[in-house]
Design a protein around this motif. Structure first.
Motif, PDB file in Angstrom:
ATOM      1  N   LEU A 186       0.864  -1.182   0.000  1.00 41.07           N
ATOM      2  CA  LEU A 186       0.000   0.000   0.000  1.00 41.07           C
ATOM      3  C   LEU A 186       0.900   1.231   0.000  1.00 41.07           C
ATOM      4  CD1 LEU A 186      -2.718   1.470   0.258  1.00 41.07           C
ATOM      5  CD2 LEU A 186      -2.594   1.104   2.739  1.00 41.07           C
ATOM      6  N   VAL A 187       0.780   2.066  -1.033  1.00 42.32           N
ATOM      7  CA  VAL A 187       1.635   3.238  -1.200  1.00 42.32           C
ATOM      8  C   VAL A 187       0.776   4.493  -1.089  1.00 42.32           C
ATOM      9  CG1 VAL A 187       3.309   4.409  -2.678  1.00 42.32           C
ATOM     10  CG2 VAL A 187       3.118   1.908  -2.745  1.00 42.32           C
ATOM     11  N   ASP A 188       1.201   5.437  -0.243  1.00 45.88           N
ATOM     12  CA  ASP A 188       0.397   6.645  -0.048  1.00 45.88           C
ATOM     13  C   ASP A 188       0.775   7.731  -1.052  1.00 45.88           C
ATOM     14  OD1 ASP A 188       2.685   7.940   0.880  1.00 45.88           O
ATOM     15  OD2 ASP A 188       2.101   7.883   2.992  1.00 45.88           O
ATOM     16  N   ARG A 189       0.145   8.885  -0.942  1.00 44.93           N
ATOM     17  CA  ARG A 189       0.330   9.946  -1.933  1.00 44.93           C
ATOM     18  C   ARG A 189       1.699  10.608  -1.841  1.00 44.93           C
ATOM     19  NH1 ARG A 189      -4.397  13.839   0.556  1.00 44.93           N
ATOM     20  NH2 ARG A 189      -3.418  14.331   2.551  1.00 44.93           N
ATOM     21  N   ALA A 190       2.447  10.336  -0.776  1.00 41.73           N
ATOM     22  CA  ALA A 190       3.816  10.845  -0.662  1.00 41.73           C
ATOM     23  C   ALA A 190       4.838   9.829  -1.164  1.00 41.73           C
ATOM     24  CB  ALA A 190       4.120  11.214   0.792  1.00 41.73           C
ATOM     25  N   GLY A 191       4.372   8.661  -1.599  1.00 42.18           N
ATOM     26  CA  GLY A 191       5.278   7.630  -2.073  1.00 42.18           C
ATOM     27  C   GLY A 191       5.819   6.731  -0.982  1.00 42.18           C
ATOM     28  N   HIS A 192       5.277   6.828   0.226  1.00 44.30           N
ATOM     29  CA  HIS A 192       5.710   5.964   1.325  1.00 44.30           C
ATOM     30  C   HIS A 192       4.905   4.659   1.319  1.00 44.30           C
ATOM     31  CE1 HIS A 192       6.939   9.919   3.352  1.00 44.30           C
ATOM     32  NE2 HIS A 192       8.051   9.263   3.117  1.00 44.30           N
ATOM     33  N   VAL A 193       5.568   3.574   1.652  1.00 41.02           N
ATOM     34  CA  VAL A 193       4.884   2.292   1.801  1.00 41.02           C
ATOM     35  C   VAL A 193       4.248   2.243   3.184  1.00 41.02           C
ATOM     36  CG1 VAL A 193       5.165  -0.211   1.928  1.00 41.02           C
ATOM     37  CG2 VAL A 193       6.395   1.101   0.182  1.00 41.02           C
ATOM     38  N   ARG A 194       2.923   2.128   3.218  1.00 39.20           N
ATOM     39  CA  ARG A 194       2.183   2.164   4.483  1.00 39.20           C
ATOM     40  C   ARG A 194       1.648   0.812   4.899  1.00 39.20           C
ATOM     41  NH1 ARG A 194       0.907   7.319   5.827  1.00 39.20           N
ATOM     42  NH2 ARG A 194       0.757   6.379   7.906  1.00 39.20           N
ATOM     43  N   GLY A 195       1.810  -0.199   4.043  1.00 43.03           N
ATOM     44  CA  GLY A 195       1.335  -1.523   4.419  1.00 43.03           C
ATOM     45  C   GLY A 195       1.935  -2.583   3.520  1.00 43.03           C
ATOM     46  N   ARG A 196       2.157  -3.775   4.099  1.00 42.80           N
ATOM     47  CA  ARG A 196       2.623  -4.933   3.342  1.00 42.80           C
ATOM     48  C   ARG A 196       1.735  -6.121   3.725  1.00 42.80           C
ATOM     49  NH1 ARG A 196       9.135  -4.558   4.241  1.00 42.80           N
ATOM     50  NH2 ARG A 196       8.462  -4.876   6.377  1.00 42.80           N
ATOM     51  N   TYR A 197       1.347  -6.911   2.723  1.00 44.74           N
ATOM     52  CA  TYR A 197       0.339  -7.937   2.946  1.00 44.74           C
ATOM     53  C   TYR A 197       0.665  -9.183   2.117  1.00 44.74           C
ATOM     54  CZ  TYR A 197      -1.748  -3.396   3.877  1.00 44.74           C
ATOM     55  OH  TYR A 197      -1.955  -2.113   4.310  1.00 44.74           O
ATOM     56  N   ASP A 198       0.204 -10.315   2.607  1.00 44.91           N
ATOM     57  CA  ASP A 198       0.274 -11.553   1.829  1.00 44.91           C
ATOM     58  C   ASP A 198      -0.923 -11.554   0.884  1.00 44.91           C
ATOM     59  OD1 ASP A 198       0.156 -14.099   0.786  1.00 44.91           O
ATOM     60  OD2 ASP A 198       0.406 -15.139   2.699  1.00 44.91           O
ATOM     61  N   GLY A 199      -0.670 -11.366  -0.395  1.00 44.84           N
ATOM     62  CA  GLY A 199      -1.752 -11.249  -1.366  1.00 44.84           C
ATOM     63  C   GLY A 199      -2.521 -12.515  -1.620  1.00 44.84           C
ATOM     64  N   THR A 200      -2.036 -13.665  -1.111  1.00 43.77           N
ATOM     65  CA  THR A 200      -2.779 -14.919  -1.275  1.00 43.77           C
ATOM     66  C   THR A 200      -3.718 -15.164  -0.096  1.00 43.77           C
ATOM     67  OG1 THR A 200      -1.097 -16.285  -0.175  1.00 43.77           O
ATOM     68  CG2 THR A 200      -0.845 -15.912  -2.550  1.00 43.77           C
ATOM     69  N   SER A 201      -3.612 -14.336   0.922  1.00 44.26           N
ATOM     70  CA  SER A 201      -4.386 -14.533   2.152  1.00 44.26           C
ATOM     71  C   SER A 201      -5.624 -13.634   2.167  1.00 44.26           C
ATOM     72  CB  SER A 201      -3.512 -14.215   3.379  1.00 44.26           C
ATOM     73  OG  SER A 201      -4.302 -14.054   4.541  1.00 44.26           O
ATOM     74  N   GLU A 202      -6.789 -14.235   2.234  1.00 44.84           N
ATOM     75  CA  GLU A 202      -8.021 -13.450   2.305  1.00 44.84           C
ATOM     76  C   GLU A 202      -8.024 -12.557   3.539  1.00 44.84           C
ATOM     77  OE1 GLU A 202     -12.902 -14.081   2.469  1.00 44.84           O
ATOM     78  OE2 GLU A 202     -11.558 -15.792   2.177  1.00 44.84           O
ATOM     79  N   ARG A 203      -7.521 -13.089   4.641  1.00 47.15           N
ATOM     80  CA  ARG A 203      -7.492 -12.310   5.878  1.00 47.15           C
ATOM     81  C   ARG A 203      -6.587 -11.087   5.727  1.00 47.15           C
ATOM     82  NH1 ARG A 203      -6.068 -14.772  11.895  1.00 47.15           N
ATOM     83  NH2 ARG A 203      -6.275 -12.817  13.046  1.00 47.15           N
ATOM     84  N   ASP A 204      -5.416 -11.269   5.105  1.00 44.28           N
ATOM     85  CA  ASP A 204      -4.498 -10.148   4.930  1.00 44.28           C
ATOM     86  C   ASP A 204      -5.075  -9.107   3.973  1.00 44.28           C
ATOM     87  OD1 ASP A 204      -2.360 -10.473   6.656  1.00 44.28           O
ATOM     88  OD2 ASP A 204      -0.870 -10.315   5.059  1.00 44.28           O
ATOM     89  N   VAL A 205      -5.758  -9.568   2.949  1.00 43.93           N
ATOM     90  CA  VAL A 205      -6.358  -8.626   2.000  1.00 43.93           C
ATOM     91  C   VAL A 205      -7.533  -7.895   2.650  1.00 43.93           C
ATOM     92  CG1 VAL A 205      -7.530  -8.411  -0.235  1.00 43.93           C
ATOM     93  CG2 VAL A 205      -5.512  -9.873  -0.020  1.00 43.93           C
ATOM     94  N   ASN A 206      -8.233  -8.548   3.558  1.00 43.60           N
ATOM     95  CA  ASN A 206      -9.254  -7.842   4.340  1.00 43.60           C
ATOM     96  C   ASN A 206      -8.612  -6.711   5.149  1.00 43.60           C
ATOM     97  OD1 ASN A 206     -11.319  -9.483   3.420  1.00 43.60           O
ATOM     98  ND2 ASN A 206     -11.280 -10.842   5.199  1.00 43.60           N
ATOM     99  N   ARG A 207      -7.431  -6.995   5.699  1.00 45.83           N
ATOM    100  CA  ARG A 207      -6.706  -5.959   6.450  1.00 45.83           C
ATOM    101  C   ARG A 207      -6.286  -4.823   5.519  1.00 45.83           C
ATOM    102  NH1 ARG A 207      -1.242  -5.279   7.812  1.00 45.83           N
ATOM    103  NH2 ARG A 207      -0.684  -7.344   7.002  1.00 45.83           N
ATOM    104  N   LEU A 208      -5.843  -5.168   4.313  1.00 44.48           N
ATOM    105  CA  LEU A 208      -5.496  -4.153   3.321  1.00 44.48           C
ATOM    106  C   LEU A 208      -6.691  -3.243   3.044  1.00 44.48           C
ATOM    107  CD1 LEU A 208      -3.991  -2.817   0.930  1.00 44.48           C
ATOM    108  CD2 LEU A 208      -4.612  -4.817  -0.448  1.00 44.48           C
ATOM    109  N   ILE A 209      -7.862  -3.828   2.849  1.00 44.86           N
ATOM    110  CA  ILE A 209      -9.062  -3.041   2.570  1.00 44.86           C
ATOM    111  C   ILE A 209      -9.356  -2.097   3.731  1.00 44.86           C
ATOM    112  CG2 ILE A 209     -11.577  -3.222   2.335  1.00 44.86           C
ATOM    113  CD1 ILE A 209     -11.060  -5.773   0.651  1.00 44.86           C
ATOM    114  N   THR A 210      -9.237  -2.617   4.951  1.00 41.39           N
ATOM    115  CA  THR A 210      -9.470  -1.778   6.130  1.00 41.39           C
ATOM    116  C   THR A 210      -8.469  -0.636   6.193  1.00 41.39           C
ATOM    117  OG1 THR A 210     -10.404  -3.615   7.394  1.00 41.39           O
ATOM    118  CG2 THR A 210      -9.540  -1.754   8.654  1.00 41.39           C
ATOM    119  N   GLU A 211      -7.210  -0.919   5.904  1.00 40.49           N
ATOM    120  CA  GLU A 211      -6.176   0.106   6.029  1.00 40.49           C
ATOM    121  C   GLU A 211      -6.251   1.132   4.904  1.00 40.49           C
ATOM    122  OE1 GLU A 211      -2.441  -1.874   6.883  1.00 40.49           O
ATOM    123  OE2 GLU A 211      -3.171  -2.423   8.889  1.00 40.49           O
TER     124      GLU A 211
END
Length: 219
Positions: free
Chosen positions: A183-208
């Protein structure tokens, strides 16, 4: 008035005040996203005291062709507000299709949110031409102008993967793909890293993503 009655009346009056304070506190977003990929720690003097400040890596610029043939830059993606990034190749038989399927969920969740984009970088540009990416994007229902499948010079893909997003080189020297999603913000900083094969991690991505958008709205 009896002491017991005074106490009861006081409690009755106090309950709405406590409820208001609780709801006010509950309604305040106190969840701050972390920032990843520290570059260095600077020391600055403030009011005669030295303070340490971590400086975080910003994703460097790039210009790559999308599945439509139009060139897309990192600056364009950041101006949208935020973007979700991953590295893949279209002939990958393992994790890549699972990651892409999970990213479809992200796209659909934020279909009507113009500040959210997705960028999938191929690490096999020799095979993954614009035409190949166009077919792949169509297969997964990618929305034009929202989800970009990007190809270009192999050295650019390698730099982005290893130097900008700091992925470890793959055991297979010909492939730098990963099931990791960023997850990259508008300043170009990485704000999140997730396991893209994991439904639970992608749920966290959506929340974040929602947390980051909330932060933008209330700054």
């Amino acid at each position: 008035m009896r002491p017991q009655q005074v106490l009861v009346l006081g409690l009755i009056l106090l309950v709405p005040v406590l409820a208001f304070l609780f709801l006010k506190s509950f309604g305040t977003n106190r969840y701050a996203l972390p920032t990843f990929l520290p570059d260095r720690v600077d020391s600055t003097q403030v009011a005669g005291k030295w303070q340490r400040d971590t400086v975080y890596h910003q994703i460097g610029g790039f210009r790559l062709a999308s599945q439509s043939g139009r060139e897309v830059t990192g600056e364009e993606l950041q101006r949208k507000g935020l973007y979700v990034a991953n590295f893949f190749f279209t002939t990958c038989p393992g994790a890549c299709p699972r990651v892409t399927s999970q990213l479809v969920r992200v796209q659909e969740k934020f279909r009507q949110e113009p500040r959210v984009a997705l960028a999938s970088f191929t690490v096999d540009p020799a095979h993954d031409s614009v035409a190949v990416l166009a077919r792949y994007a169509e297969e997964y229902g990618a929305i034009a102008g929202k989800w970009f499948f990007l190809t270009g010079d192999k050295t650019v893909a390698t730099r982005l993967a290893t130097e900008e997003f700091r992925l470890a080189p793959s055991i297979d020297p010909g492939s730098l793909h990963s099931q990791q999603v960023f997850l990259v913000d508008r300043a170009g900083h990485v704000r999140g890293r997730y396991d893209g094969t994991s439904e639970r991690d992608v749920n966290r991505l959506i929340t974040e993503i929602e947390v980051l958008l909330y932060t933008y709205d209330h700054q």
